[in-house]
Design an enzyme around this catalytic site. Structure first.
Site, PDB file in Angstrom:
ATOM      1  CD  GLU A   1      -2.158  -2.541  -7.259  1.00 46.78           C
ATOM      2  OE1 GLU A   1      -3.066  -3.093  -6.611  1.00 46.78           O
ATOM      3  OE2 GLU A   1      -2.270  -1.382  -7.726  1.00 46.78           O
ATOM      4  CG  ASP A   2       4.888  -0.738  -6.466  1.00 47.83           C
ATOM      5  OD1 ASP A   2       4.392  -0.029  -7.367  1.00 47.83           O
ATOM      6  OD2 ASP A   2       6.056  -0.602  -6.071  1.00 47.83           O
TER       7      ASP A   2
ATOM      8  NE  ARG B   1       4.920  -9.383  -0.882  1.00 43.27           N
ATOM      9  CZ  ARG B   1       5.342  -9.504   0.367  1.00 43.27           C
ATOM     10  NH1 ARG B   1       5.852 -10.654   0.777  1.00 43.27           N
ATOM     11  NH2 ARG B   1       5.240  -8.496   1.211  1.00 43.27           N
TER      12      ARG B   1
ATOM     13  CG  ASP C   1      -1.703  -1.319   1.277  1.00 40.06           C
ATOM     14  OD1 ASP C   1      -2.209  -1.753   0.241  1.00 40.06           O
ATOM     15  OD2 ASP C   1      -1.762  -1.913   2.366  1.00 40.06           O
TER      16      ASP C   1
HETATM   17  O1  TRH Z   1       3.611  -5.660   0.064  1.00 37.25           O
HETATM   18  P1  TRH Z   1       2.858  -6.428  -0.928  1.00 37.25           P
HETATM   19  O2  TRH Z   1       2.447  -7.756  -0.544  1.00 37.25           O
HETATM   20  O3  TRH Z   1       1.595  -5.611  -1.413  1.00 37.25           O
HETATM   21  C1  TRH Z   1       0.294  -5.588  -1.395  1.00 37.25           C
HETATM   22  C2  TRH Z   1      -0.291  -5.523  -0.017  1.00 37.25           C
HETATM   23  O4  TRH Z   1      -0.250  -6.749   0.602  1.00 37.25           O
HETATM   24  C3  TRH Z   1      -1.672  -5.025  -0.150  1.00 37.25           C
HETATM   25  O5  TRH Z   1      -2.324  -4.984   1.080  1.00 37.25           O
HETATM   26  C4  TRH Z   1      -2.431  -5.846  -1.170  1.00 37.25           C
HETATM   27  O6  TRH Z   1      -3.646  -5.227  -1.373  1.00 37.25           O
HETATM   28  C5  TRH Z   1      -1.696  -5.894  -2.471  1.00 37.25           C
HETATM   29  O7  TRH Z   1      -0.426  -6.405  -2.261  1.00 37.25           O
HETATM   30  C6  TRH Z   1      -2.420  -6.706  -3.512  1.00 37.25           C
HETATM   31  O8  TRH Z   1       3.692  -6.520  -2.290  1.00 37.25           O
HETATM   32  P2  TRH Z   1       3.966  -5.415  -3.374  1.00 37.25           P
HETATM   33  O9  TRH Z   1       2.722  -4.793  -3.878  1.00 37.25           O
HETATM   34  O10 TRH Z   1       4.808  -6.017  -4.387  1.00 37.25           O
HETATM   35  O11 TRH Z   1       4.792  -4.283  -2.615  1.00 37.25           O
HETATM   36  C7  TRH Z   1       6.096  -4.399  -2.185  1.00 37.25           C
HETATM   37  C8  TRH Z   1       6.740  -3.023  -2.212  1.00 37.25           C
HETATM   38  O12 TRH Z   1       8.000  -3.086  -1.576  1.00 37.25           O
HETATM   39  C9  TRH Z   1       6.972  -2.515  -3.622  1.00 37.25           C
HETATM   40  O13 TRH Z   1       6.753  -1.128  -3.674  1.00 37.25           O
HETATM   41  C10 TRH Z   1       8.452  -2.798  -3.849  1.00 37.25           C
HETATM   42  C11 TRH Z   1       8.982  -2.588  -2.473  1.00 37.25           C
HETATM   43  N1  TRH Z   1      10.248  -3.257  -2.169  1.00 37.25           N
HETATM   44  C12 TRH Z   1      11.345  -2.477  -1.871  1.00 37.25           C
HETATM   45  O14 TRH Z   1      11.262  -1.239  -1.918  1.00 37.25           O
HETATM   46  N2  TRH Z   1      12.520  -3.092  -1.532  1.00 37.25           N
HETATM   47  C13 TRH Z   1      12.656  -4.447  -1.503  1.00 37.25           C
HETATM   48  O15 TRH Z   1      13.755  -4.951  -1.189  1.00 37.25           O
HETATM   49  C14 TRH Z   1      11.514  -5.246  -1.843  1.00 37.25           C
HETATM   50  C15 TRH Z   1      11.622  -6.744  -1.852  1.00 37.25           C
HETATM   51  C16 TRH Z   1      10.321  -4.623  -2.165  1.00 37.25           C
END
Ligand code: TRH
Length: 385
Positions: free
Chosen positions: A282-283, A280, A22
């Site tokens: 979204e982002d 995994r 998020d």
């Molecule tokens: O954190 P996530 O699982 O994201 C989300 C949330 O769970 C949310 O509640 C849900 O609605 C959604 O998924 C579907 O995974 P995501 O989206 O990939 O986000 C991880 C963030 O962390 C992304 O912006 C990349 C960042 N990141 C770093 O900045 N450094 C790192 O070393 C890593 C591994 C990730």
């Protein structure tokens, strides 16, 4: 950077439900609005500790702080009174998080009333096309909120994509010294660079042990880079030690290294440096789509296996011509049985040339309709007229 004289002031409210996704999206959105469009952004965040994991300069003790041109406010709860003249022209609530009631009252009292958007989750399902931009009246106050759905075609709100991203990505991927220097930060040796490099980011229920076993028995070397905390149990079973940043082990054809959680811009470099990425939520999923490399998506689990429907909707759009990758992703997410892991993985590897071509084509298809921030600001102007 193009500062537009008409750039509105804007607030984003981000409730970190779990994980970093998020704040990952909100922080990316805030930065791009500010840096590329000159928007004065205030980002309200309830969980500064999660925020700091992806942006180490965040001060956990500050009520208000400036971070890379964005005003960041610690959102401590739903109490408080707000003055109408302190409300910006645009208010974005993320994933329908409830705004403080006093803030909503102040929005209603502001002249003119702000544009209010609910920024929703990304899915490739068709129904979002009918819901994107729909209004929803406040039951009591003279306020209308509009739904904003990111998405993959012109009937949705687009995907976050910064200007110049693709040029930076290509330059990095062609610069082998830059890739080697970046990976050396995590202890990757020149010899390991020659292996197939894979980054691994997933939820705890992914069948990681099977994957590690497959790579261990593989004919060619694999280097797996896994951020600290991800798939901890399976990673520790492989290492035979605590999965702390810096830990590493080699068994058979697999070398596994545990990385520190890196700041968000460096996560892009990691995706660009690897030959294949597991992502995994979204982002990171969207970032993998911009990395020009094959990716395996671990989707966030939802009740009644709704996430399998979402996964299939995406695969129908993205991977109709990539049967091995599509099958593997379904298996990775428990939507079908992988069966023979060696065979399934080999089929994925054989398909890589097609994945690379598809990644290029996909970027063109999705961005032909504009990036999310540009589309969002166009919508704001339309509503403000
Ligand atoms: O954190 P996530 O699982 O994201 C989300 C949330 O769970 C949310 O509640 C849900 O609605 C959604 O998924 C579907 O995974 P995501 O989206 O990939 O986000 C991880 C963030 O962390 C992304 O912006 C990349 C960042 N990141 C770093 O900045 N450094 C790192 O070393 C890593 C591994 C990730």
């Amino acid at each position: 950077m193009s500062i537009r004289p008409t750039a509105p002031s804007l607030a984003i409210f981000c409730k970190v439900v779990d994980n970093y996704g998020d704040i990952g999206i909100c922080w990316r959105l805030a930065r791009q609005l500010q840096h590329e469009h000159g928007v004065a952004v205030t980002l309200w965040v309830d969980d500064l500790a999660s925020y700091r994991r992806i942006c180490p300069e965040v001060d956990l003790g500050a009520e208000v702080q400036q971070v890379q041109g964005v005003t960041v406010r610690h959102w401590r709860g739903q109490d408080g009174a707000f003055a109408p003249d302190g409300i910006p022209e645009v208010v974005i609530e993320f994933f329908g998080c409830d705004l403080p009631p006093g803030y909503v009252e102040a929005m209603a009292a502001r002249t003119p009333r702000p544009v209010w958007l609910n920024y929703e989750g990304l899915t490739a399902e068709d129904w979002v096309e009918g819901c994107h931009r729909l209004p929803s009246m406040h039951p009591r106050l003279r306020l209308t909120k509009h739904f904003y759905f990111p998405g993959f075609n012109e009937r949705t709100g687009g995907l976050l994509h910064e200007a110049g991203l693709d040029e930076r990505r290509r330059a990095f991927q062609q610069d082998h010294a830059a890739v080697a220097t970046f990976l050396a930060r995590f202890g990757v040796t020149p010899q390991e660079l020659a292996a197939r490099k894979v980054s691994l980011f997933c939820y705890p229920d992914a069948p990681v042990a099977h994957m590690l076993q497959t790579w261990t028995g593989g004919a060619k070397p694999t280097l797996c880079l896994v951020p600290e905390g991800v798939a901890r149990e399976q990673v520790e079973a492989f290492l035979g030690a605590a999965a702390v940043a810096g830990a590493a082990a080699t068994h058979g054809a697999l070398t596994l290294r545990v990385l520190p959680f890196v700041p968000q811009p460096d996560y892009d470099l990691l995706l660009w440096a690897c030959d294949l990425n597991f992502v995994r939520g979204e982002d990171s999923w969207v970032r993998a789509q911009w990395a020009g490399r094959p990716f395996v998506w671990h989707i966030y689990v939802q009740d009644e296996n709704l996430h399998h429907k979402k996964l299939r909707a995406f695969l129908d759009r993205y991977a109709a011509q990539l049967p091995a990758l599509a099958r593997f992703m379904l298996g990775w997410n428990g939507a079908l049985a992988i069966g023979d892991w060696n065979e399934a993985w080999q089929a994925v590897l054989n398909e890589i040339p097609h994945d690379l071509a598809r990644a290029e084509e996909w970027r063109g298809e999705v961005l032909a309709h504009g990036d999310l921030v540009t589309k969002l600001l166009d919508f704001v102007r339309e509503l403000g007229r």
